[in-house]
Motif scaffolding. Structure first.
Motif, mmCIF file in Angstrom:
data_model
loop_
_atom_site.group_PDB
_atom_site.id
_atom_site.type_symbol
_atom_site.label_atom_id
_atom_site.label_comp_id
_atom_site.label_asym_id
_atom_site.label_seq_id
_atom_site.Cartn_x
_atom_site.Cartn_y
_atom_site.Cartn_z
ATOM 1 N N UNK A 58 0.814 -1.224 0.000
ATOM 2 C CA UNK A 58 0.000 0.000 0.000
ATOM 3 C C UNK A 58 0.846 1.273 0.000
ATOM 4 N N UNK A 59 1.890 1.318 -0.800
ATOM 5 C CA UNK A 59 2.716 2.503 -0.906
ATOM 6 C C UNK A 59 3.817 2.614 0.140
ATOM 7 N N UNK A 60 3.848 1.702 1.103
ATOM 8 C CA UNK A 60 4.896 1.692 2.124
ATOM 9 C C UNK A 60 5.982 0.699 1.730
ATOM 10 N N UNK A 61 7.225 1.089 1.951
ATOM 11 C CA UNK A 61 8.368 0.223 1.685
ATOM 12 C C UNK A 61 9.063 -0.030 3.011
ATOM 13 N N UNK A 62 9.376 -1.291 3.281
ATOM 14 C CA UNK A 62 10.004 -1.707 4.528
ATOM 15 C C UNK A 62 11.247 -2.532 4.202
ATOM 16 N N UNK A 63 12.312 -2.341 4.968
ATOM 17 C CA UNK A 63 13.550 -3.093 4.732
ATOM 18 C C UNK A 63 14.170 -3.512 6.056
ATOM 19 N N UNK A 64 14.808 -4.686 6.037
ATOM 20 C CA UNK A 64 15.515 -5.235 7.193
ATOM 21 C C UNK A 64 16.832 -5.815 6.692
ATOM 22 N N UNK A 65 17.920 -5.563 7.413
ATOM 23 C CA UNK A 65 19.223 -6.151 7.090
ATOM 24 C C UNK A 65 19.481 -7.319 8.023
ATOM 25 N N UNK A 66 19.865 -8.456 7.455
ATOM 26 C CA UNK A 66 20.224 -9.643 8.225
ATOM 27 C C UNK A 66 21.672 -10.009 7.935
ATOM 28 N N UNK A 67 22.433 -10.389 8.952
ATOM 29 C CA UNK A 67 23.806 -10.847 8.702
ATOM 30 C C UNK A 67 23.792 -12.230 8.067
ATOM 31 N N UNK A 68 24.899 -12.586 7.431
ATOM 32 C CA UNK A 68 25.018 -13.909 6.819
ATOM 33 C C UNK A 68 24.862 -15.008 7.862
ATOM 34 N N UNK A 87 14.420 12.619 3.000
ATOM 35 C CA UNK A 87 15.642 12.177 3.663
ATOM 36 C C UNK A 87 15.537 10.688 3.983
ATOM 37 N N UNK A 88 16.671 10.000 4.069
ATOM 38 C CA UNK A 88 16.617 8.572 4.401
ATOM 39 C C UNK A 88 16.220 8.348 5.855
ATOM 40 N N UNK A 89 15.521 7.254 6.093
ATOM 41 C CA UNK A 89 15.217 6.796 7.444
ATOM 42 C C UNK A 89 16.193 5.668 7.720
ATOM 43 N N UNK A 90 16.952 5.772 8.814
ATOM 44 C CA UNK A 90 18.086 4.881 9.065
ATOM 45 C C UNK A 90 17.956 4.216 10.429
ATOM 46 N N UNK A 91 18.337 2.952 10.484
ATOM 47 C CA UNK A 91 18.555 2.256 11.753
ATOM 48 C C UNK A 91 19.965 1.703 11.697
ATOM 49 N N UNK A 92 20.823 2.162 12.598
ATOM 50 C CA UNK A 92 22.166 1.599 12.635
ATOM 51 C C UNK A 92 22.627 1.507 14.077
ATOM 52 N N UNK A 93 23.442 0.490 14.322
ATOM 53 C CA UNK A 93 23.947 0.264 15.663
ATOM 54 C C UNK A 93 24.680 -1.055 15.734
ATOM 55 N N UNK A 94 24.875 -1.530 16.958
ATOM 56 C CA UNK A 94 25.540 -2.805 17.214
ATOM 57 C C UNK A 94 24.459 -3.853 17.488
ATOM 58 N N UNK A 95 24.269 -4.776 16.550
ATOM 59 C CA UNK A 95 23.214 -5.790 16.659
ATOM 60 C C UNK A 95 23.788 -7.179 16.402
ATOM 61 N N UNK A 96 23.085 -8.202 16.882
ATOM 62 C CA UNK A 96 23.522 -9.568 16.604
ATOM 63 C C UNK A 96 22.599 -10.288 15.629
ATOM 64 N N UNK A 97 21.349 -9.817 15.465
ATOM 65 C CA UNK A 97 20.394 -10.534 14.613
ATOM 66 C C UNK A 97 19.936 -9.760 13.382
ATOM 67 N N UNK A 98 19.654 -8.464 13.506
ATOM 68 C CA UNK A 98 19.169 -7.690 12.362
ATOM 69 C C UNK A 98 19.204 -6.207 12.675
ATOM 70 N N UNK A 99 19.214 -5.395 11.620
ATOM 71 C CA UNK A 99 19.009 -3.953 11.725
ATOM 72 C C UNK A 99 17.680 -3.652 11.065
ATOM 73 N N UNK A 100 16.884 -2.823 11.691
ATOM 74 C CA UNK A 100 15.569 -2.496 11.173
ATOM 75 C C UNK A 100 14.512 -3.230 11.951
#
Length: 129
Positions: A58-68, A87-100
């Motif tokens: 419905x016009x929304x875009x969602x993204x998640x980063x997963x490590x290998x 402007x970009x919407x960002x999630x960044x930090x120190x994670x073990x499972x995913x960003x976003x």
């Protein structure tokens, strides 16, 4: 309720639980991303240390980063979604499972997706136009 009906309900519950566990094992990344983003998967952006999964609804875009290799120690991860003109919407930090997940309303505009895990990264350029 008689004991036969109770046993049948218990057995049905056990079957459903087993089936959902097998589905999660068959496609763990798919199940993980689907837990966070609504809609259908429209892109998968693999890179040397992970993958960014992109969903649209419905016009929304969602993204998640997963490590290998999810789990283990925390490491630097990020994901960003930018609708053209915003402007970009960002999630960044120190994670073990995913960003976003990171979600933006893009409407019918192009979006740019970026993701990183450790030293590896990906940038989509303008997509989903």
């Amino acid at each position: 309720m008689d004991s036969g009906a109770t046993r049948r309900r218990f057995a049905l519950g056990a079957v459903l639980l087993t089936a959902s566990g097998l589905l999660a094992l068959a496609a763990p990344g798919e199940a993980q991303a689907a837990d966070y983003c609504a809609g259908r998967k429209v892109r998968e952006l693999p890179f040397s240390t992970g993958v960014v999964r992109v969903y649209k609804r419905d016009g929304y875009v969602c993204a998640v980063t997963f490590p290998e290799h999810p789990g283990g120690p925390r490491r630097s991860m990020s994901v960003s979604v930018q609708a053209r003109g915003n402007r970009p919407v960002v999630d960044k930090g120190q994670y073990s499972h995913h960003a976003g997940p990171v979600t933006v309303h893009a409407g019918h505009r192009c979006v740019r997706i970026k993701g990183s895990v450790g030293g590896g990264s990906v940038s989509s350029g303008w997509i989903l136009c």
